[in-house]
Design an enzyme around this catalytic site. Structure first.
Site, PDB file in Angstrom:
ATOM      1  N   LYS A  54       5.409   1.032  -3.334  1.00 45.84           N
ATOM      2  CA  LYS A  54       6.660   0.296  -3.576  1.00 45.84           C
ATOM      3  C   LYS A  54       7.590   1.012  -4.547  1.00 45.84           C
ATOM      4  CE  LYS A  54       5.369  -4.175  -1.793  1.00 45.84           C
ATOM      5  NZ  LYS A  54       4.768  -5.485  -2.028  1.00 45.84           N
ATOM      6  N   ARG A  83      -3.651  -4.871  -0.832  1.00 46.15           N
ATOM      7  CA  ARG A  83      -2.934  -4.633   0.431  1.00 46.15           C
ATOM      8  C   ARG A  83      -2.292  -3.260   0.321  1.00 46.15           C
ATOM      9  NH1 ARG A  83       2.088  -5.001   2.513  1.00 46.15           N
ATOM     10  NH2 ARG A  83       2.336  -5.906   4.587  1.00 46.15           N
TER      11      ARG A  83
END
Ligand code: HH2
Length: 295
Positions: free
Chosen positions: A223, A258
Site C-alpha cells: 500500500k 492479506r
C-alpha cells in the site's frame, strides 16, 4: 496444508499466522489491476499462491483503491463467474471481497466460505444476515467514508480508539443480525481513510483491537504508506515493506495477513512465529501446538 476455518477463527489464541492471498479480478486495482482479469490467468495465480503457502484466497471484483468508482453487483458477478467457481473447485479455501449481499450469495453458492466486507455491513443492509446464515467466517473492516473520497483529509482525534469503537459497534451489529461473534474477524483497514500517521498507529497498536476478543486481520500489502516511507513508487517493489508491516502487526497481536507476496510473507511469518515460540518456551509458558506457520 492450509488452515481450516476453525484454525483461522482461533488464530488469535494459537498465534498461528494465517496468510490470505489477494486475487483481484478487476481491470483497475492499484497493484495487480488488469493482470488477473483474464480468467485462466486468475485461476493460475490462485493456485500459485496456494502452492506458496496461502491458507485462503480472497477474490474481489471491485477495486476499492482511493478514488475508485463503484462496480454494480451484476458486473462483479460477471467478472467472478469464470474464476471463483474454478478456484473453489480446485479445493482452495475462498473468501469473497465484496460489500454486496447478491455478490456474496453468488460466491457462497460457488463454494466460498468467508465474506470479507470492507464496509463492515454498512453498504448493503442484507449482507450481515446473509453472513449470519451462510458464511463460516465474516471479516468486518474499518473505513472512514467511502473509497471515492476517503483519502480527502481523513481526521481522527484518537485513531486507534476510534477504530476500536467502530469495530466493536460493527461486531454488535453482526451479532444483532444473527452472526456468532466467534465467526467474526476485525480489520483496521490500512489505507482506507488514513494518512501515514494513522496507518502506523494502527499497526503499532493492534493489541488494542485484539482486545475485542476476535482475530485481527491486516492488509498493509504494497500500500501507499510503504511508498511514502521508502520512496518506492512501484507497488510491485514494496514486498520488503509489506513483510515488515506484517511482522510488526504479528508481534502486536494480528494473526491474519492479506497479502500479494505470499511466499515471502509466509516464510517471514514462519520465522517470526518460531522465534515467538522460543520466547514463550523460555518464559515457561510453552503450551503451544507444534508445527510451523502454514502447516
Ligand atoms: N484492502 C484492499 C481490499 N480489501 N480487505 C480487508 N479485509 N483488508 C484490507 O486491507 C483490504 C481489503 C485493497 O487492496 P487491493 O485488493 O490490493 O486493491 P484494490 O482495492 O485496488 O483492488
Amino acid at each position: 496444508m492450509g488452515a481450516s476455518v476453525e484454525e483461522i477463527l482461533t488464530s488469535h489464541k494459537t498465534r498461528r499466522p494465517i496468510v490470505t492471498g489477494v486475487l483481484n479480478v478487476t481491470p483497475d486495482s492499484f497493484s495487480d489491476g488488469g493482470r488477473f482479469y483474464d480468467p485462466a490467468a486468475a485461476v493460475a495465480q490462485a493456485l500459485r499462491m496456494v502452492a506458496e503457502g496461502a491458507d485462503v484466497i480472497d477474490v474481489g471484483a471491485e477495486s476499492t483503491r482511493p478514488g475508485s468508482a463503484r462496480v454494480s453487483a451484476s458486473e462483479q458477478i460477471r467478472r467472478l463467474e469464470p474464476v471463483l467457481p474454478e478456484v473453489a473447485k480446485a479445493g482452495v479455501r475462498v473468501s469473497i471481497d465484496t460489500t454486496r449481499a447478491e455478490v456474496a450469495a453468488f460466491a457462497l453458492d460457488a463454494g466460498a466460505e468467508i465474506i470479507n466486507d470492507v464496509s463492515a455491513g454498512r453498504d448493503d443492509p442484507q449482507l450481515l444476515a446473509l453472513a449470519a446464515s451462510r458464511a463460516k467466517a465474516l471479516v468486518l473492516m474499518h473505513m472512514l467514508g467511502e473509497p471515492k473520497t476517503m483519502q480527502v483529509e481523513p481526521r481522527y482525534d484518537d485513531v486507534v480508539g476510534e477504530v476500536r469503537e467502530f469495530l466493536a459497534d460493527r461486531l454488535a451489529a453482526a451479532e444483532k443480525a444473527g452472526a456468532e461473534r466467534r465467526r467474526c474477524i476485525v480489520d483496521p483497514g490500512i489505507g482506507f481513510g488514513k494518512m501515514l500517521v494513522h496507518n502506523l498507529a494502527l499497526l503499532a497498536n493492534v493489541e488494542e483491537l485484539a482486545g475485542l476478543g476476535v482475530p485481527v486481520m491486516v492488509g498493509p500489502s504494497r500500500k501507499r504508506f510503504i511508498g511514502e516511507i521508502s520512496g518506492e513508487d512501484n507497488p510491485d517493489r514494496r514486498a520488503g515493506g509489506s513483510i515488515a508491516a506484517c511482522l510488526a502487526a504479528y508481534g502486536a497481536g494480528a494473526s491474519i495477513f492479506r497479502v500479494h507476496d505470499v511466499a515471502e510473507v509466509v516464510q517471514a511469518l514462519a520465522v517470526a512465529r518460531a522465534i515467538w515460540q522460543a520466547r514463550t518456551r523460555r518464559a515457561g509458558r510453552g503450551d503451544l501446538p507444534a508445527g510451523g506457520a502454514g502447516g
